[in-house]
Scaffold this active site. Sequence first.
Site, PDB file in Angstrom:
ATOM      1  N   MET A  75       0.823  -1.104   0.001  1.00 43.47           N
ATOM      2  CA  MET A  75      -0.040  -0.142   0.088  1.00 43.47           C
ATOM      3  C   MET A  75       0.724   1.315  -0.094  1.00 43.47           C
ATOM      4  O   MET A  75       0.213   2.412   0.173  1.00 43.47           O
ATOM      5  CB  MET A  75      -1.106  -0.015   1.269  1.00 43.47           C
ATOM      6  CG  MET A  75      -1.839  -1.046   1.301  1.00 43.47           C
ATOM      7  SD  MET A  75      -2.712  -1.331  -0.189  1.00 43.47           S
ATOM      8  CE  MET A  75      -3.772  -2.890  -0.084  1.00 43.47           C
ATOM      9  N   CYS A  76       1.981   1.335  -0.234  1.00 41.56           N
ATOM     10  CA  CYS A  76       3.022   2.343  -0.290  1.00 41.56           C
ATOM     11  C   CYS A  76       2.966   3.054  -1.609  1.00 41.56           C
ATOM     12  O   CYS A  76       2.988   2.225  -2.616  1.00 41.56           O
ATOM     13  CB  CYS A  76       4.377   2.084   0.207  1.00 41.56           C
ATOM     14  SG  CYS A  76       4.712   1.728   1.926  1.00 41.56           S
ATOM     15  N   HIS A  77       2.726   4.164  -1.742  1.00 39.72           N
ATOM     16  CA  HIS A  77       2.951   5.048  -2.902  1.00 39.72           C
ATOM     17  C   HIS A  77       4.228   5.225  -3.454  1.00 39.72           C
ATOM     18  O   HIS A  77       5.226   5.145  -2.604  1.00 39.72           O
ATOM     19  CB  HIS A  77       2.293   6.404  -2.795  1.00 39.72           C
ATOM     20  CG  HIS A  77       0.783   6.433  -2.305  1.00 39.72           C
ATOM     21  ND1 HIS A  77       0.523   6.304  -1.231  1.00 39.72           N
ATOM     22  CD2 HIS A  77      -0.304   6.535  -2.994  1.00 39.72           C
ATOM     23  CE1 HIS A  77      -1.097   6.331  -1.036  1.00 39.72           C
ATOM     24  NE2 HIS A  77      -1.276   6.466  -2.355  1.00 39.72           N
ATOM     25  N   MET A 115       7.701   4.475   6.019  1.00 38.57           N
ATOM     26  CA  MET A 115       8.155   3.261   5.446  1.00 38.57           C
ATOM     27  C   MET A 115       9.444   3.031   4.718  1.00 38.57           C
ATOM     28  O   MET A 115      10.072   1.921   4.630  1.00 38.57           O
ATOM     29  CB  MET A 115       6.917   2.617   4.488  1.00 38.57           C
ATOM     30  CG  MET A 115       5.506   2.303   5.483  1.00 38.57           C
ATOM     31  SD  MET A 115       5.854   1.442   6.778  1.00 38.57           S
ATOM     32  CE  MET A 115       6.358  -0.098   6.244  1.00 38.57           C
ATOM     33  N   GLU A 116       9.825   4.029   3.873  1.00 36.81           N
ATOM     34  CA  GLU A 116      10.794   4.139   3.186  1.00 36.81           C
ATOM     35  C   GLU A 116      11.993   4.036   4.199  1.00 36.81           C
ATOM     36  O   GLU A 116      13.118   3.264   3.962  1.00 36.81           O
ATOM     37  CB  GLU A 116      11.054   5.367   2.322  1.00 36.81           C
ATOM     38  CG  GLU A 116      10.013   5.351   1.130  1.00 36.81           C
ATOM     39  CD  GLU A 116       8.472   5.493   1.427  1.00 36.81           C
ATOM     40  OE1 GLU A 116       7.880   5.124   0.580  1.00 36.81           O
ATOM     41  OE2 GLU A 116       8.257   5.768   2.474  1.00 36.81           O
ATOM     42  N   ASP A 130      24.213 -10.611   5.486  1.00 32.66           N
ATOM     43  CA  ASP A 130      24.587 -11.372   4.131  1.00 32.66           C
ATOM     44  C   ASP A 130      25.690 -11.462   4.063  1.00 32.66           C
ATOM     45  O   ASP A 130      26.404 -12.519   3.470  1.00 32.66           O
ATOM     46  CB  ASP A 130      23.605 -11.090   2.813  1.00 32.66           C
ATOM     47  CG  ASP A 130      23.959 -11.700   1.803  1.00 32.66           C
ATOM     48  OD1 ASP A 130      23.761 -12.802   1.490  1.00 32.66           O
ATOM     49  OD2 ASP A 130      24.225 -10.993   0.846  1.00 32.66           O
TER      50      ASP A 130
END
Length: 161
Positions: A75-77, A115-116, A130
């Site tokens: 749902m992130c733009h 969110m970013e 990793d």
Amino acid sequence: MSSFTHFNDQGRAKMVDISDKKATVRTAIACSSIVVTKEIYDKISHNEIGKGDVLAVAQIAGIMAAKRTSDIIPMCHPLLLKGVDVSFDWKQSDEQYRLLIEVKVKTEGSTGVEMEALTAASATALTVYDMCKAVDKGMIIGETYLLEKTGGKSGDYTRKS
């Protein structure tokens, strides 16, 4: 607390329409961490990890993750980011080495960049894991959280200690 806005009249998921929201400067700072052994700390510090410069690669991974957040969070733009800064700080206690990760994201737009910043902080920690897992798989990725955000209708936020 406000109601959820990501549901349509049928109760199904939707992407919120932000076309009527005013474009403002918005920032977010997110943090994460990863605990490593002394051996990994030494190898990172002396650039002796076989896959390359761990912090440089993790920094680039964090920037890339911020730019691609809308590809993995449904749902992130998609946003035109104005800046992403990934920084590191080592904290040592006894034989525990904790790499603190802080990500600052900035845009001028109709929706925030929390969110970013969170995605970038997570991807940065995952990239360190990793790149170092051949040395030790026992690394622990710590809490990932929003430290601060500015701009937008909901106003500013600073995490309380």
